[in-house]
Design an enzyme around this catalytic site. Structure first.
Site, PDB file in Angstrom:
ATOM      1  N   PRO A 127     -23.526   9.044  49.489  1.00 46.83           N
ATOM      2  CA  PRO A 127     -22.336   8.873  48.194  1.00 46.83           C
ATOM      3  C   PRO A 127     -21.222   7.965  48.432  1.00 46.83           C
ATOM      4  CG  PRO A 127     -22.916  11.280  48.895  1.00 46.83           C
ATOM      5  CD  PRO A 127     -23.641  10.379  49.759  1.00 46.83           C
ATOM      6  N   ILE A 158     -32.400   8.297  46.988  1.00 45.69           N
ATOM      7  CA  ILE A 158     -33.436   8.269  47.781  1.00 45.69           C
ATOM      8  C   ILE A 158     -34.940   8.317  47.136  1.00 45.69           C
ATOM      9  CG2 ILE A 158     -34.477   9.021  49.972  1.00 45.69           C
ATOM     10  CD1 ILE A 158     -31.637   7.854  50.409  1.00 45.69           C
ATOM     11  N   ILE A 341     -38.125 -11.569  21.159  1.00 45.22           N
ATOM     12  CA  ILE A 341     -39.348 -12.031  20.497  1.00 45.22           C
ATOM     13  C   ILE A 341     -39.912 -10.930  19.655  1.00 45.22           C
ATOM     14  CG2 ILE A 341     -41.772 -12.837  21.143  1.00 45.22           C
ATOM     15  CD1 ILE A 341     -40.618 -14.267  23.327  1.00 45.22           C
ATOM     16  N   GLU A 367     -32.420  -2.095  46.961  1.00 39.72           N
ATOM     17  CA  GLU A 367     -32.712  -3.080  48.149  1.00 39.72           C
ATOM     18  C   GLU A 367     -31.512  -4.178  48.357  1.00 39.72           C
ATOM     19  OE1 GLU A 367     -34.743  -1.520  49.694  1.00 39.72           O
ATOM     20  OE2 GLU A 367     -36.285  -0.733  48.516  1.00 39.72           O
ATOM     21  N   THR A 369     -27.980  -5.161  46.186  1.00 42.52           N
ATOM     22  CA  THR A 369     -27.578  -5.523  44.734  1.00 42.52           C
ATOM     23  C   THR A 369     -27.424  -7.288  44.667  1.00 42.52           C
ATOM     24  OG1 THR A 369     -25.066  -5.740  45.153  1.00 42.52           O
ATOM     25  CG2 THR A 369     -26.311  -3.655  44.273  1.00 42.52           C
TER      26      THR A 369
END
Length: 389
Positions: A127, A158, A341, A367, A369
């Site tokens: 946290p 996790i 598109i 993994e 930023t």
């Protein structure tokens, strides 16, 4: 690492591509609606050996090298992200940490179990800390009753925690932060150990079927053999080395998913008509298609290079970070163009473009930023420059 025989591996990739298109993509709607990968598909993935891709063959795995592993991830990532997520922590994170720092006893115990399909999770983020290991609050203190450790703390976000049989948990074994993060150690913790509690899965923006949750550790007793490598102060090093593989996995996943989104846009652009002709005939639509193709190709080239370097045993920290940054940001740009598109339909949940947009956003966050990895890349650039001066 030699990996699997190249001819045999190409046959495996061909089979996997068929499996993705004929089995996984048709099941996506069920995964999204139920917010879970069906048990029978998870078992099929176990039977195919996906949970032990890089585990050595003598321990029951497929023995793939990094280049081959990344191609498998990219192939699987063409389908909904939940399919990759369920096995990628095993391969890219847990197995890598065991390979880099595990004792022979730990390899003997855990590699066959991982290869057989026991699901793993990786407990680093908390946290109050993620990339800032100095702020890590989870502690591991020696068990006063004898051999072993007592863990206390909370891990957050996790992946696979609700399904995991084992977790690799980072905890501080020293009160004060030490150079090179030597205050952090790694512990192999079965998730059914008394004192381990997993919170309810968090509700997320995208990636339905892939679950994250808190892991709470309250006076969790583990034996001395649970300490990865049998030595304190090495946990963060092992974690960072395994994060290199994790970042390659995310980069490969982002590249594969960008290809899926672009293929969808190509199909839509040739079918959707405006002013009496397919919108694919309009040059500004073609520009978005061409830019996306160019960027995907660049990411594919980066993947080929960084995985080859990994297989040669080079230090890939900087290259893996660069690949992950580029591929994840590229995927974000591609899915944004795909929504454009599609036009108004791209904003509707009944079309795939809206889902692609939500699913892709996390690739730029987990993994490491983009911003943290940019700092890391620059730090190592400056360090290397100073060493050469």
């Amino acid at each position: 690492m030699n990996g699997m025989d190249p001819e045999l591996f190409e046959q495996f990739i061909e089979q996997l591509e068929r499996y993705v298109r004929e089995r996984l993509i048709p099941a996506e709607r069920e995964v999204i609606e139920a917010d879970r990968v069906p048990d029978e598909i998870v078992q099929e993935m176990r039977d195919m050996g996906l949970f032990g891709l890089t585990v050595p063959e003598e321990y029951g795995g497929a023995g793939l090298n990094t280049s081959q592993y990344a191609r498998v991830v990219k192939t699987m990532a063409y389908a909904a992200p939940a399919y990759r997520s369920i096995f990628s922590i095993n391969v890219g994170m847990f197995n890598s940490a065991i390979k880099n720092g595990g004792t022979e006893a730990q390899k003997t115990e855990w590699w066959p179990r991982i290869a057989a399909g026991e699901i793993a999770c990786f407990g680093l983020t908390e946290p109050g800390s993620g990339s800032d290991s100095a702020a890590m609050a989870t502690t591991a203190r020696p068990d006063p009753s004898g051999n072993g450790w007592i863990l206390n703390g909370t891990k957050r976000y996790i992946t696979n925690a609700p399904h995991a049989a084992v977790g690799l948990i980072m905890a501080r074994t020293e009160k004060e932060a030490l150079p090179k993060n030597a205050h952090v150690s790694a512990f192999i913790v079965p998730m059914d150990t008394p004192g381990v509690t997993v919170g309810s899965p968090d509700h997320k923006m995208g990636q339905s079927g892939s679950h994250i949750a808190d892991v709470i550790l309250e006076d969790v007793h583990v034996p001395g053999e649970a300490l990865l490598g049998g030595e304190t102060g090495k946990g963060f090093v092992f974690a960072m080395k395994s994060l290199d593989n994790g970042r390659i996995s995310v980069g490969a996943a982002a590249t594969g998913y960008a290809r899926r989104a672009l293929d969808s846009a190509l199909r839509y652009a040739t079918e959707r008509k405006a002013f009496g002709e397919p919108i694919a005939n309009f040059q500004l639509i073609q520009q978005m298609l061409a830019e996306s193709e160019t960027e995907i190709y660049a990411a594919e080239c980066m993947m080929t290079d960084v995985t080859a370097r990994a297989d040669r045993g080079e230090n890939i920290l900087r290259k893996a970070a660069a690949f992950k940054v580029f591929a994840s940001e590229m995927c974000g740009r591609v899915v944004d163009r795909v929504v454009q598109i599609y036009g108004g339909a791209g904003y509707l949940a009944e079309y795939d473009a809206e889902r692609f947009f939500r699913d892709a956003r996390i690739y730029r966050i987990y993994e490491g930023t983009t911003q943290i990895l940019q700092l890391q890349i620059a730090k190592h650039m400056l360090r290397d420059f100073a060493a050469q001066a």
